[in-house]
Write a protein that holds these residues in place. Structure first.
Motif, PDB file in Angstrom:
ATOM      1  N   PRO A  65       0.841  -1.208   0.000  1.00 18.69           N
ATOM      2  CA  PRO A  65       0.000   0.000   0.000  1.00 18.69           C
ATOM      3  C   PRO A  65       0.868   1.246   0.000  1.00 18.69           C
ATOM      4  O   PRO A  65       1.958   1.260   0.582  1.00 18.69           O
ATOM      5  CB  PRO A  65      -0.797  -0.124   1.304  1.00 18.69           C
ATOM      6  CG  PRO A  65       0.032  -0.995   2.187  1.00 18.69           C
ATOM      7  CD  PRO A  65       0.769  -1.939   1.274  1.00 18.69           C
ATOM      8  N   ILE A  68      -1.201   4.079   4.594  1.00 19.01           N
ATOM      9  CA  ILE A  68      -1.928   3.372   5.649  1.00 19.01           C
ATOM     10  C   ILE A  68      -2.576   4.431   6.521  1.00 19.01           C
ATOM     11  O   ILE A  68      -1.892   5.296   7.070  1.00 19.01           O
ATOM     12  CB  ILE A  68      -0.997   2.470   6.474  1.00 19.01           C
ATOM     13  CG1 ILE A  68      -0.324   1.428   5.580  1.00 19.01           C
ATOM     14  CG2 ILE A  68      -1.780   1.783   7.590  1.00 19.01           C
ATOM     15  CD1 ILE A  68       0.702   0.578   6.311  1.00 19.01           C
ATOM     16  N   ASP A  70      -5.405   5.472   9.620  1.00 16.60           N
ATOM     17  CA  ASP A  70      -6.255   5.133  10.755  1.00 16.60           C
ATOM     18  C   ASP A  70      -7.221   6.297  10.933  1.00 16.60           C
ATOM     19  O   ASP A  70      -6.832   7.368  11.420  1.00 16.60           O
ATOM     20  CB  ASP A  70      -5.427   4.890  12.015  1.00 16.60           C
ATOM     21  CG  ASP A  70      -4.637   3.594  11.937  1.00 16.60           C
ATOM     22  OD1 ASP A  70      -3.427   3.619  12.243  1.00 16.60           O
ATOM     23  OD2 ASP A  70      -5.220   2.564  11.568  1.00 16.60           O
ATOM     24  N   ARG A  79      -8.997   1.112  10.333  1.00 17.56           N
ATOM     25  CA  ARG A  79      -7.789   0.927   9.526  1.00 17.56           C
ATOM     26  C   ARG A  79      -8.165   0.825   8.050  1.00 17.56           C
ATOM     27  O   ARG A  79      -9.022   0.034   7.661  1.00 17.56           O
ATOM     28  CB  ARG A  79      -7.041  -0.337   9.971  1.00 17.56           C
ATOM     29  CG  ARG A  79      -5.911  -0.786   9.058  1.00 17.56           C
ATOM     30  CD  ARG A  79      -4.808   0.265   8.884  1.00 17.56           C
ATOM     31  NE  ARG A  79      -4.166   0.638  10.128  1.00 17.56           N
ATOM     32  CZ  ARG A  79      -3.102   0.019  10.645  1.00 17.56           C
ATOM     33  NH1 ARG A  79      -2.580  -1.011   9.998  1.00 17.56           N
ATOM     34  NH2 ARG A  79      -2.574   0.436  11.773  1.00 17.56           N
ATOM     35  N   TYR A  81      -6.256   0.840   4.040  1.00 15.02           N
ATOM     36  CA  TYR A  81      -5.061   0.802   3.201  1.00 15.02           C
ATOM     37  C   TYR A  81      -5.407   1.389   1.836  1.00 15.02           C
ATOM     38  O   TYR A  81      -6.462   1.067   1.264  1.00 15.02           O
ATOM     39  CB  TYR A  81      -4.558  -0.629   3.025  1.00 15.02           C
ATOM     40  CG  TYR A  81      -4.177  -1.311   4.314  1.00 15.02           C
ATOM     41  CD1 TYR A  81      -2.907  -1.131   4.870  1.00 15.02           C
ATOM     42  CD2 TYR A  81      -5.080  -2.128   4.994  1.00 15.02           C
ATOM     43  CE1 TYR A  81      -2.554  -1.765   6.054  1.00 15.02           C
ATOM     44  CE2 TYR A  81      -4.733  -2.761   6.176  1.00 15.02           C
ATOM     45  CZ  TYR A  81      -3.476  -2.569   6.708  1.00 15.02           C
ATOM     46  OH  TYR A  81      -3.128  -3.180   7.887  1.00 15.02           O
ATOM     47  N   SER A 105      -8.464  -7.129   5.463  1.00 12.58           N
ATOM     48  CA  SER A 105      -7.957  -6.730   4.145  1.00 12.58           C
ATOM     49  C   SER A 105      -7.278  -7.820   3.315  1.00 12.58           C
ATOM     50  O   SER A 105      -7.427  -7.825   2.088  1.00 12.58           O
ATOM     51  CB  SER A 105      -7.007  -5.538   4.301  1.00 12.58           C
ATOM     52  OG  SER A 105      -7.728  -4.376   4.679  1.00 12.58           O
ATOM     53  N   TYR A 122      -9.085   1.409  -2.016  1.00 10.98           N
ATOM     54  CA  TYR A 122      -8.983   1.339  -0.558  1.00 10.98           C
ATOM     55  C   TYR A 122      -9.475  -0.031  -0.099  1.00 10.98           C
ATOM     56  O   TYR A 122     -10.480  -0.541  -0.609  1.00 10.98           O
ATOM     57  CB  TYR A 122      -9.872   2.379   0.124  1.00 10.98           C
ATOM     58  CG  TYR A 122      -9.435   3.808   0.035  1.00 10.98           C
ATOM     59  CD1 TYR A 122      -8.444   4.318   0.873  1.00 10.98           C
ATOM     60  CD2 TYR A 122     -10.059   4.684  -0.858  1.00 10.98           C
ATOM     61  CE1 TYR A 122      -8.069   5.655   0.818  1.00 10.98           C
ATOM     62  CE2 TYR A 122      -9.702   6.027  -0.916  1.00 10.98           C
ATOM     63  CZ  TYR A 122      -8.699   6.506  -0.077  1.00 10.98           C
ATOM     64  OH  TYR A 122      -8.344   7.833  -0.132  1.00 10.98           O
TER      65      TYR A 122
END
Length: 330
Positions: A65, A68, A70, A79, A81, A105, A122
């Motif tokens: 990714p 990242i 949050d 979370r 990515y 993910s 995403y």
């Protein structure tokens, strides 16, 4: 080191089976209500450490990714990515992928290479599930499920996004579109459960013993293989991550209820629904017929030979159908 193609196929089938398992965990939700914690939690620090090690190993099968994130919501920290697609699509609405339950993910490892040829992507670890998201407030209604996801989208820089939901992720995406559609460009559903039809009786019955985390792993493995129409289960990183999460994380979420026709009729944005013709989770033919009835503007297709593990079995065909869907919106 990456595993061989056959092992990847079986791994993804197992993983979607894990998502289907958590979809049907009505009994497990009942057990969870006996614990006073209002949010999901790992049963011990050691159990969480085991899960995080497995999660890191499984993430190694994804492309790297480029961001990242949050993202804080009023229900917890989510979370996310971000994976960069073609430069030509940088200004187009990206895809946001919502997995099945108990399957964060890494479930998308087979799909990302082909989807990244289309758009930026995403992936999301669902809030209240085993993963890197951290639930901090009860999620006790369909409106709560929609609100945390709406707040996540609101925290992303793009004006609009295309939601891609797998299994219970399909319910999550449609539920958002029905309650808080502001940033939703379109909805793409991969064998969604509890959207257009009920779970099959066999799925509910078979999920009961597999839902009890202190029973032997073989019970969960058998159910996972059943949801993928007999695909074998292998000890690979993603399977270990799913097993670690299912054994060590207690879900404290309201069970998803079947979306009503009235609620579905309020979904006005474009919808693409891809059903697995041999899904054991529900009657795919009945679901497809109902989808065409309640959403006459939707494009509905049935992959006749696919199991509920549709994303791992048909990644290129899914990407082609999503590409056609996006082209229709230009």
């Amino acid at each position: 080191m990456r595993v061989s193609a056959p092992r990847i196929r079986h791994r993804r089938r197992w993983l979607v089976g894990g998502g289907a398992l958590a979809t049907a965990l009505v009994v497990a939700a009942g057990f969870a209500l006996h614990h006073p914690s209002p949010v999901g939690y790992f049963v011990s620090a050691q159990a969480q450490d085991r899960f995080l090690r497995a999660y890191d190993r499984a993430m190694a099968d994804l492309p790297e990714p480029d961001r990242i994130l949050d993202v804080r919501t009023s229900y917890g920290v989510v979370r996310v990515y971000h994976f960069a697609g073609p430069a030509s699509s940088s200004s187009a609405p990206p895809l946001l992928l919502l997995p099945g339950r108990a399957a964060p993910s890494p479930v998308w490892a087979d799909n990302l290479p082909s989807l990244l040829r289309l758009r930026n992507v995403y992936t999301v670890d669902l809030l209240g599930e085993p993963g890197m998201s951290v639930q901090q407030r009860p999620i006790s209604s369909a409106r709560d499920h929609a609100q945390w996801l709406h707040e996540l989208l609101r925290g992303l820089p793009e004006a609009r996004l295309h939601l891609v939901g797998l299994s219970i992720g399909g319910w999550t995406a449609t539920n958002l579109a029905a309650h808080r559609p502001e940033k939703v460009a379109s909805v793409i559903l991969l064998d969604p459960v509890l959207v257009f039809t009920d779970l099959s009786p066999a799925a509910i019955v078979r999920s009961i013993p597999a839902s009890v985390r202190w029973l032997p792993r073989s019970w969960r493995d058998d159910f996972a293989s059943w949801t993928a129409n007999g695909a074998p289960v292998e000890d690979v990183p993603v399977a270990e991550m799913i097993e670690a999460g299912m054994q060590s994380y207690v879900l404290k979420l309201s069970a998803p209820g079947r979306l009503t026709d009235e609620r579905l009729a309020g979904v006005r944005m474009p919808v693409l629904t891809l059903f697995a013709g041999k899904s054991r989770m529900h009657d795919a033919a009945a679901g497809a017929a109902h989808a065409r009835h309640v959403l006459p503007h939707a494009v509905v297709k049935v992959y006749p030979d696919a199991s509920h593990a549709i994303n791992g079995e048909q990644p290129e065909q899914i990407a082609a159908d999503i590409a056609a869907h996006l082209a229709r919106l230009r």
